[in-house]
Design a protein around this motif. Structure first.
Motif, short mmCIF file in Angstrom:
data_model
loop_
_atom_site.label_atom_id
_atom_site.label_comp_id
_atom_site.label_asym_id
_atom_site.label_seq_id
_atom_site.Cartn_x
_atom_site.Cartn_y
_atom_site.Cartn_z
N ALA A 1 -8.59 5.67 -5.99
CA ALA A 1 -9.43 4.57 -6.11
C ALA A 1 -10.85 5.36 -7.28
O ALA A 1 -10.93 4.47 -8.26
N LEU A 2 -10.32 6.34 -7.71
CA LEU A 2 -10.67 7.25 -8.98
C LEU A 2 -10.41 6.31 -10.49
O LEU A 2 -11.36 5.64 -10.73
N ALA A 3 -9.16 6.30 -10.42
CA ALA A 3 -8.51 4.98 -11.29
C ALA A 3 -8.90 3.93 -11.50
O ALA A 3 -9.18 3.50 -12.49
N ASN A 4 -8.82 3.81 -10.26
CA ASN A 4 -9.69 2.06 -10.31
C ASN A 4 -11.16 1.52 -10.71
O ASN A 4 -10.95 0.88 -11.50
N ALA A 5 -11.73 3.20 -9.84
CA ALA A 5 -13.11 2.69 -10.33
C ALA A 5 -13.42 3.28 -12.06
O ALA A 5 -13.92 2.31 -12.81
N ALA A 6 -12.41 3.54 -12.54
CA ALA A 6 -13.21 4.07 -13.75
C ALA A 6 -12.18 3.21 -14.96
O ALA A 6 -12.66 2.87 -16.21
N MET A 7 -11.09 2.83 -14.44
CA MET A 7 -10.20 0.78 -15.28
C MET A 7 -12.01 -0.23 -15.38
O MET A 7 -11.78 -0.41 -16.74
N HIS A 8 -12.13 0.12 -13.84
CA HIS A 8 -13.31 -0.92 -13.69
C HIS A 8 -14.45 -0.87 -14.33
O HIS A 8 -15.20 -1.79 -14.82
N GLY A 9 -13.87 0.75 -14.73
CA GLY A 9 -16.05 0.76 -15.48
C GLY A 9 -15.77 1.08 -16.82
O GLY A 9 -16.54 1.37 -17.21
N GLY A 10 -14.89 0.45 -17.03
CA GLY A 10 -14.65 0.07 -19.13
C GLY A 10 -14.06 1.30 -19.64
O GLY A 10 -14.23 1.23 -20.45
N LEU A 11 -13.90 2.97 -18.86
CA LEU A 11 -13.62 3.70 -19.27
C LEU A 11 -11.48 2.79 -20.25
O LEU A 11 -10.57 3.50 -18.95
N LYS A 12 -11.53 3.18 -21.19
CA LYS A 12 -10.22 3.01 -21.76
C LYS A 12 -9.51 3.72 -22.17
O LYS A 12 -9.58 5.50 -22.46
N ALA B 1 0.81 -1.28 -0.16
CA ALA B 1 -0.17 0.35 0.22
C ALA B 1 0.89 0.95 -0.37
O ALA B 1 0.19 2.31 -0.95
N ILE B 2 1.92 1.31 1.09
CA ILE B 2 2.99 2.40 1.02
C ILE B 2 3.31 2.93 -0.82
O ILE B 2 3.17 4.17 -0.89
N TYR B 3 4.00 1.74 -1.31
CA TYR B 3 4.68 2.19 -2.75
C TYR B 3 3.68 2.35 -3.55
O TYR B 3 3.75 3.40 -4.37
N ALA B 4 1.79 1.45 -3.28
CA ALA B 4 1.31 2.52 -4.34
C ALA B 4 0.36 3.89 -4.10
O ALA B 4 0.91 4.64 -5.01
N VAL C 1 0.35 7.60 -11.61
CA VAL C 1 -1.43 7.06 -10.71
C VAL C 1 -1.42 5.40 -10.96
O VAL C 1 -1.48 4.96 -11.63
N THR C 2 -1.08 4.94 -9.38
CA THR C 2 -1.74 3.54 -9.32
C THR C 2 -3.11 3.37 -10.11
O THR C 2 -3.96 3.59 -9.42
N VAL C 3 -3.39 2.46 -11.00
CA VAL C 3 -4.87 2.21 -11.53
C VAL C 3 -4.71 1.09 -10.56
O VAL C 3 -6.40 0.23 -10.16
N GLU C 4 -4.09 -0.51 -10.70
CA GLU C 4 -4.65 -1.92 -10.49
C GLU C 4 -3.39 -2.72 -9.09
O GLU C 4 -2.46 -1.87 -9.74
N LEU C 5 -3.33 -2.79 -7.72
CA LEU C 5 -3.20 -3.07 -7.00
C LEU C 5 -3.41 -4.91 -6.77
O LEU C 5 -4.16 -5.07 -6.45
#
Lengths: 158, 99, 105, 138
Positions: free
Chosen positions: C82-93, A107-110, A120-124
């Motif tokens: 959280a925003l980036a993750n949600a957008a990616m999961h929401g299918g925003l390419k 979590a700290i790394y991300a 920006v971290t997108v997925e972990l």
């Protein structure tokens, strides 16, 4: 043991927030700390993740490092926004290995990746972290893995 | 100088608000609102020191807190459409949703 | 001396905020805009709070400013992620690849 | 592994938020704040927990029956202080009579009243959240 030291910490926080040291307010503080500890215990949120005592010695160095990174990366992003001496943006999505052993380290790394603008971290995941980078240069710098060695993690889980 | 900083923050808030109104996707809007909230925190902090009413700093702290929880809550609502589904079951839903 | 330093910090912080505000209008898609917002959220907040901290001196107010800073330091990257993750999961390419100053951004 | 960052950060923040809420609760007469705000902050901590860890674990922390009890208890506390002052021969909520002198009486009165407001607001907020969030649950 952990709970007691956490309580002392919370009480210090209370005293600093309050700034009044009358017996009444100090005893109210003690009650508040006790209630907080009780609820935190019920929620099961006091553990080595929320209260990484074993990592405190490593934080100052890490903090200085991350501050320097934030400033450098900010200058880059500002250049891109104002289009001064930049090559134009080239958004990338890259996948990095995640050498950290613990959830806290991950979590700290991300969060460090996200804190430095331009990435920006997108997925972990358990072993990989997916990063969206604004420029190729930013992505390359992350791929060099320089940041990941700075993360206070090795001591975690004993 | 406080005035200059205040104006700078207000301009930023205006720009963020414009993005929140225009934003093509819902995520753009949430990001803009999040930025707007952070700027509000700074604005309150600047005003607290400017006016000497430093007890307003408590309010800045509360605002930072509510802003964060608000963004998380809205994101969950956008993602799931409800609050009661288990966060861990999201992986399955995503697979179904993207098909 | 400390006054000058704190004014410089406040000024640079405010300027960064405005630049970030411009950034979220200049960048082409959501993910890149998130970077611009991230810029202002981190360094701008840090600088302004630090500048205010110099004004407050060594007092409880400075501690509260520090607390706000710590709070933003934790939450702002978390919210971005959280925003980036949600957008990616929401299918925003995300738009990828180098965009060589086509002038339309 | 989902929401790992959110989980770790929330774990750090939630105790601090609860303590901050209680701080606002008990400093109502010294700074901005008081029962209502404190109740909201306190419930916000639990709502954050519900958002990150799921609704059911959050409902287990403070069971619904206790929430209902607390909501009414706060109201009783508020009204009770008022009636005690009437019993002591004053007006409704005339705090001065509660202590040995005017100042300490007022301090006690305000603390108790704010506590009543805080407890009621926090529990009603949580009842609201739980019943709205739980709508349509199978």
């Amino acid at each position: 043991m952990k709970v007691i030291s956490f309580g002392v910490l919370l009480f210090a926080l209370w005293a600093l927030l309050s700034g009044y040291f009358s017996p009444l307010l100090l005893s109210l503080g003690a009650i508040s700390v006790a209630l907080t500890l009780y609820l935190a215990n019920r929620m099961n949120v006091i553990d080595h993740e929320s209260y990484p005592l074993h990592l405190y010695s490593k934080f100052p160095l890490f903090f200085a490092y991350i501050m320097r990174e934030i400033v450098i990366a900010n200058i880059d992003v500002v250049k891109e926004i104002l289009k001064i001496g930049s090559k134009g943006i080239s958004p990338q999505v890259i996948k990095l290995p995640l050498p950290q052993q613990t959830d806290l380290g991950r979590a700290i790394y991300a969060n460090s990746i996200t804190l430095t603008p331009g990435t920006v971290t997108v997925e972990l995941d358990k072993n990989f972290v997916t990063v969206h980078a604004l420029t190729k240069e930013g992505a390359d710098e992350l791929l060099s893995g320089e940041m990941s060695v700075m993360i206070p993690d090795q001591l975690a889980d004993k | 100088m406080y005035i200059a900083v205040t104006i700078a923050i207000l301009v930023t808030m205006g720009l963020a608000l414009a993005r929140a109104l225009m934003g093509p996707t819902v995520y753009d809007r949430i990001a803009a609102v999040n930025m707007f909230g952070t700027k509000t925190v700074l604005l309150i902090a600047v005003f607290a020191l400017f006016s000497g009413r430093t007890d307003l700093l408590d309010i800045a702290l509360v605002y930072a807190l509510i802003n964060f929880i608000g963004v998380i809550a809205v994101l969950r609502l956008v993602e799931h459409g409800d609050f009661h589904s288990n966060p861990e079951s999201r992986a399955k839903q995503d697979k179904q949703g993207s098909e | 001396m400390i006054d000058v330093l704190s004014w410089v910090l406040l000024g640079v912080g405010g300027l960064l905020g405005v630049i970030g505000g411009i950034g979220i209008h200049r960048f082409p898609d959501f993910y890149t805009r998130l970077h611009a917002a991230g810029t202002t959220d981190t360094l701008c907040a840090i600088l302004i709070l630090l500048g205010l901290g110099f004004q407050a001196g060594l007092s409880l107010d400075a501690f509260k400013l520090f607390l706000i800073f710590v709070f933003l330091f934790f939450t702002s990257p978390t919210a971005s992620h959280a925003l980036a993750n949600a957008a990616m999961h929401g299918g925003l390419k995300p738009q990828l690849g180098r965009e060589n100053g086509s002038g339309k951004a | 592994m989902h929401n790992l960052i959110l989980r770790v950060v929330s774990k750090v923040l939630i105790p601090l938020i609860i303590l901050f809420g209680l701080y606002v609760q008990f400093h109502g007469e010294f700074g901005p704040g008081g029962g209502f705000q404190a109740g909201v902050i306190f419930s916000a901590a639990i709502i954050l927990y519900a958002l990150v860890f799921g609704l059911e674990p959050a409902e287990k922390i403070i069971p619904k029956s206790i929430l209902h009890l607390l909501a009414s208890f706060g109201l009783v506390l508020y009204a009770g202080v008022g009636f005690v002052t009437i019993m002591l021969g004053g007006n409704y909520l005339e705090y001065g009579l509660l202590g040995s002198d005017q100042v300490s009486g007022q301090l006690i009165g305000i603390l108790l009243i704010e506590l009543g407001v805080g407890i009621t607001v926090a529990s009603v907020m949580l009842i609201f959240f739980f019943s709205f969030a739980g709508r349509g649950r199978p």
